[in-house]
Design an enzyme around this catalytic site. Structure first.
Site, mmCIF file in Angstrom:
data_model
loop_
_atom_site.group_PDB
_atom_site.id
_atom_site.type_symbol
_atom_site.label_atom_id
_atom_site.label_comp_id
_atom_site.label_asym_id
_atom_site.label_seq_id
_atom_site.Cartn_x
_atom_site.Cartn_y
_atom_site.Cartn_z
ATOM 1 N N GLU A 63 4.908 -6.273 -4.898
ATOM 2 C CA GLU A 63 5.810 -5.150 -5.152
ATOM 3 C C GLU A 63 6.368 -5.258 -6.573
ATOM 4 O OE1 GLU A 63 8.931 -3.695 -2.192
ATOM 5 O OE2 GLU A 63 10.148 -4.756 -3.685
ATOM 6 N N ASP A 67 6.967 0.634 -6.923
ATOM 7 C CA ASP A 67 8.086 1.002 -6.058
ATOM 8 C C ASP A 67 9.120 1.866 -6.776
ATOM 9 O OD1 ASP A 67 9.507 0.876 -3.599
ATOM 10 O OD2 ASP A 67 10.825 -0.646 -4.449
ATOM 11 N N ARG A 103 8.015 11.363 32.211
ATOM 12 C CA ARG A 103 8.844 11.246 31.010
ATOM 13 C C ARG A 103 8.240 10.296 29.984
ATOM 14 N NH1 ARG A 103 11.045 14.907 29.522
ATOM 15 N NH2 ARG A 103 9.823 14.459 27.659
ATOM 16 N N LYS A 151 7.353 -9.342 -1.890
ATOM 17 C CA LYS A 151 8.394 -8.382 -2.219
ATOM 18 C C LYS A 151 9.439 -9.022 -3.121
ATOM 19 C CE LYS A 151 9.524 -5.536 1.142
ATOM 20 N NZ LYS A 151 8.845 -4.273 0.735
ATOM 21 N N LYS A 189 7.648 0.782 9.035
ATOM 22 C CA LYS A 189 8.889 1.404 9.492
ATOM 23 C C LYS A 189 8.625 2.223 10.752
ATOM 24 C CE LYS A 189 10.904 1.421 4.875
ATOM 25 N NZ LYS A 189 11.376 2.225 3.727
#
Length: 281
Positions: free
Chosen positions: A194, A215, A97, A164, A132
Site C-alpha cells: 500500500e 491509496d 427468511r 499496509k 470489507k
C-alpha cells in the site's frame, strides 16, 4: 462456491433464526403438509444466490422441489419469477427468511457490481472487491461480485501478502518490510504494498513488489503513479472512489480498482416468496 462451506454457514444461519423450533409453523402445519410458492423479483436487477436459496430450503427438507427459472447472472425485471419451490410447509416457512436475506443481499451486490462494471467496460481495468464484508458472509458476498462481472481481491489474510501502512511503520520502512517477507515466502505468493505518495510508489517498484496499491490518490496523481510503475507491477487504485468518479479513475490506466462499498454498503434487491396455497402441483 465450496458447497460444504455453504452448507455449514447456512446451518449456522438457520440455527440462529429457528433456535429450538419455529413455533408458528409447527402450530399451524402438520409434519406432512405441503405448500408451494414462487420467488419473485420486486424490482429489476441481476440475480445471484439461487443455489444458496435452494440449499437453505433443502437443509430443512431434503425432498424439496426447487426449480430455477433463471440462472445466476441473469438480468431480470420487476415481476419476473426467479424460481418455484414446493415441499414441507414447516420447512419452507422456517427457511424463508434466511433464504431471502441471502438471495436479496447477493443480488444487490451483483446488481451494484454490474452497474459499476458497465461504466468502465470499454477501458482496460477490472473492478474488484475488498475484505470489507459482513463476518460470516464473505463467501456469499465475493461470489456475488463475480456474478456482477467483478473480480475477487484476496479472500482473507491467508491467501496473499498485503503490506499496509502499519506494517511499514512496524518494519521501519517499506523496503525493509518487502525484503523480510520476500525471504520467508514461497515463489507462488504475491506481495502487494500500500502506498499513498509517489515516493513510496518508486520505493515499492525498487523493492520488487508484485502489486502496488495506490491509496486515496486523485486521478491526476494516480496517472503519474501509473507512469512511474510503467508495467513493472500491477497497479490498484482504492479509496475515495464513487460510482460517479469511477470512470475518471479508470481512465488513468490503472489495472485494478477495488471498491469496499460493493459489499459493505450494499442495498438488497427486493425479492419475495409468494405462496400459492397447499398441495401446489
Amino acid at each position: 462456491m465450496n458447497l460444504l462451506l455453504v452448507r455449514q454457514l447456512l446451518q449456522q444461519a438457520l440455527i440462529e433464526d429457528i433456535g429450538h423450533r419455529d413455533l408458528t409453523s409447527e402450530l399451524m402445519f402438520e409434519p406432512g403438509e405441503q405448500i408451494g410458492g414462487a420467488l419473485l423479483a420486486k424490482q429489476a436487477g441481476r440475480v445471484a444466490g439461487l443455489l444458496v436459496a435452494e440449499e437453505t430450503f433443502r437443509l430443512l427438507d431434503p425432498q424439496v422441489r426447487f426449480e430455477a427459472h433463471v440462472q445466476d447472472g441473469a438480468d431480470v425485471q420487476k415481476g419476473d419469477v426467479l424460481a418455484t419451490v414446493t415441499g414441507s410447509a414447516r420447512a419452507i416457512l422456517s427457511a424463508e427468511r434466511v433464504a431471502l436475506n441471502l438471495l436479496q443481499r447477493m443480488s444487490g451486490i451483483a446488481t451494484t457490481t454490474r452497474d459499476v462494471c458497465r461504466k468502465v467496460e470499454d477501458l482496460p481495468v477490472r473492478i474488484a472487491d475488498t475484505r470489507k464484508t459482513v463476518p460470516g458472509l464473505r463467501i456469499f458476498d465475493k461470489y456475488a461480485v463475480t456474478v456482477g462481472g467483478g473480480v475477487n481481491h484476496r479472500f482473507g489474510l491467508y491467501d496473499a501478502v498485503m503490506i499496509k501502512d502499519n506494517h511499514i511503520a512496524a518494519a521501519g520502512s517499506l523496503t525493509a518490510a518487502v525484503t523480510k517477507i520476500k525471504s520467508r515466502i514461497g515463489h507462488l505468493v504475491k506481495i502487494e504494498v500500500e502506498t499513498d505518495t509517489l515516493e513510496q510508489v518508486k520505493e515499492a517498484v525498487a523493492a520488487g513488489a508484485d502489486v502496488i496499491l495506490l491509496d486515496n490518490m486523485s486521478p491526476a496523481m494516480l496517472t503519474e503513479a501509473v507512469q512511474i510503475v510503467n508495467g513493472r507491477a500491477i497497479t490498484e487504485a482504492s479509496g475515495g472512489i464513487t460510482p460517479e468518479t469511477v470512470r475518471d479513475f479508470a481512465a488513468t490506466g490503472v489495472d485494478i480498482i477495488s471498491l469496499g462499498w460493493l459489499t459493505h454498503s450494499v442495498r438488497a434487491m427486493d425479492i419475495s416468496l409468494d405462496l400459492n396455497g397447499k398441495n401446489h402441483p
